[in-house]
Motif scaffolding. Structure first.
Motif, mmCIF file in Angstrom:
data_model
loop_
_atom_site.group_PDB
_atom_site.id
_atom_site.type_symbol
_atom_site.label_atom_id
_atom_site.label_comp_id
_atom_site.label_asym_id
_atom_site.label_seq_id
_atom_site.Cartn_x
_atom_site.Cartn_y
_atom_site.Cartn_z
ATOM 1 N N ALA A 1 4.309 7.605 -6.975
ATOM 2 C CA ALA A 1 5.457 6.860 -7.493
ATOM 3 C C ALA A 1 6.138 7.662 -8.594
ATOM 4 C CB ALA A 1 5.004 5.504 -8.035
ATOM 5 N N HIS B 1 5.741 1.575 -11.582
ATOM 6 C CA HIS B 1 6.918 1.483 -10.725
ATOM 7 C C HIS B 1 6.472 1.431 -9.268
ATOM 8 C CE1 HIS B 1 10.939 2.323 -9.136
ATOM 9 N NE2 HIS B 1 10.423 3.315 -8.431
ATOM 10 N N ALA B 2 7.001 0.493 -8.507
ATOM 11 C CA ALA B 2 6.633 0.391 -7.088
ATOM 12 C C ALA B 2 7.038 1.664 -6.348
ATOM 13 C CB ALA B 2 7.309 -0.817 -6.453
ATOM 14 N N ASN B 3 6.124 2.196 -5.562
ATOM 15 C CA ASN B 3 6.421 3.364 -4.744
ATOM 16 C C ASN B 3 7.206 2.912 -3.519
ATOM 17 O OD1 ASN B 3 6.424 5.690 -3.167
ATOM 18 N ND2 ASN B 3 4.325 6.251 -3.717
ATOM 19 N N GLU B 4 8.433 3.399 -3.386
ATOM 20 C CA GLU B 4 9.306 2.988 -2.292
ATOM 21 C C GLU B 4 9.268 3.951 -1.121
ATOM 22 O OE1 GLU B 4 12.975 2.494 -4.418
ATOM 23 O OE2 GLU B 4 12.401 0.524 -5.197
ATOM 24 N N ALA C 1 10.486 -1.404 -1.367
ATOM 25 C CA ALA C 1 9.139 -0.983 -0.960
ATOM 26 C C ALA C 1 8.682 -1.759 0.266
ATOM 27 C CB ALA C 1 8.163 -1.167 -2.113
ATOM 28 N N TRP C 2 8.985 -3.047 0.312
ATOM 29 C CA TRP C 2 8.651 -3.861 1.479
ATOM 30 C C TRP C 2 9.368 -3.337 2.721
ATOM 31 C CZ3 TRP C 2 11.850 -6.600 4.778
ATOM 32 C CH2 TRP C 2 11.223 -7.501 5.657
ATOM 33 N N SER D 1 7.752 0.036 3.906
ATOM 34 C CA SER D 1 6.429 -0.105 4.527
ATOM 35 C C SER D 1 6.503 -0.885 5.832
ATOM 36 C CB SER D 1 5.451 -0.776 3.553
ATOM 37 O OG SER D 1 5.877 -2.073 3.216
ATOM 38 N N ASP E 1 10.114 9.039 -6.438
ATOM 39 C CA ASP E 1 8.926 8.934 -5.598
ATOM 40 C C ASP E 1 8.825 10.193 -4.745
ATOM 41 O OD1 ASP E 1 8.647 6.324 -6.579
ATOM 42 O OD2 ASP E 1 9.742 5.458 -4.890
#
Length: 262
Positions: free
Chosen positions: A7, A12-15, A45-46, A49, A250
């Motif tokens: 990330a 921080h959310a990994n996108e 991120a959702w 994935s 990222d």
């Protein structure tokens, strides 16, 4: 295969997303700007994935279909997953770039959509770099205005919105978002497995070791991957970001070495 994803910063959310099945590898680099969360409750991120998972499933089950066709179906699946809860057609709803590698009947097939990078390491000659330059070319005309605006300011986000209005438009650049037909714009190709010694998929946060910081050329990157692995590439990128006061991104790498039929 060795995979690494980091990330941009702690907390921080990994996108980014990367994954593999026995005959294929996928790398997704999610994209969004301020305000995306008001359009899509799931987030970037959702989206990344979910798109990556759909692709891996399709690549496992439908080996006789083209990579473009599988990407189109995956885009449609993910769009249907949140069409009833989110404004999927809004220009700032989540999107992603895509890189796919697949082994099939003695060939390595590849697909790139957006500014992710795929490098095929050939037994003879320089590596073959597969990239989609359209977003980079269009972004150049906005670069000076973005650099002049304070990052995060209203003006900065206005220019970003203007830039992204070129997304998935004729004469613009193409990414995975809500329109399956974007898959038809992907860069695709194939070559015999026998001609290759390896391959690597990189998000643009990792490929900046070459295309932004000029710390190495692609043969040099392949040499570092062979000796030290993907983590070392990302370490060098992070050092360069700090040295040049560049915002981190990222960074994700999937390095495929033992190429052969599964």
């Amino acid at each position: 295969m060795r995979m690494t994803s980091a990330a941009a910063r702690t907390g921080h959310a990994n996108e980014d997303f990367t994954g593999a099945v026995p005959t294929a590898a996928v790398l997704i680099d999610g994209a969004g700007i301020s305000g995306t969360e008001s359009i899509c409750r799931h987030g970037v991120a959702w989206y990344a994935s979910r798109l990556g998972g759909s692709l891996l499933s399709l690549l496992s089950l439908a080996r006789d279909r083209s990579l473009s066709a599988l990407l189109a179906e995956a885009i449609e699946q993910v769009t249907d997953d949140h069409r009833d809860t989110c404004d999927v057609a809004d220009p700032i709803s989540p999107s992603a770039t895509v890189a796919i590698l697949r082994l099939s009947d003695g060939l390595i097939e590849h697909l790139v959509l957006g500014d992710s990078v795929l490098v095929l390491d050939r037994a003879e000659g320089a590596p073959l770099v597969v990239s989609d330059p359209r977003e980079v070319i269009i972004s150049r005309s906005y670069r000076s205005v973005l650099e002049a605006a304070a990052e995060g300011s209203d003006e900065y986000h206005r220019v970003l919105r203007e830039l992204r209005a070129n997304r998935n438009q004729p004469g613009g650049f193409w990414v995975a978002k809500d329109d399956p037909q974007a898959a038809d714009e992907a860069i695709t190709g194939s070559c015999p497995i026998s001609e290759l010694t390896g391959a690597v998929l990189l998000s643009n946060g990792a490929s900046r070791i070459v295309d932004r910081f000029r710390l190495a050329d692609w043969p040099g990157v392949m040499a570092v991957l062979a000796s030290s692995g993907p983590t070392e590439i990302i370490h060098r990128v992070r050092q360069a970001e700090a040295r040049h006061a560049v915002a981190a991104d990222d960074a994700t790498i999937a390095h495929c070495t033992d190429l052969g039929e599964a």
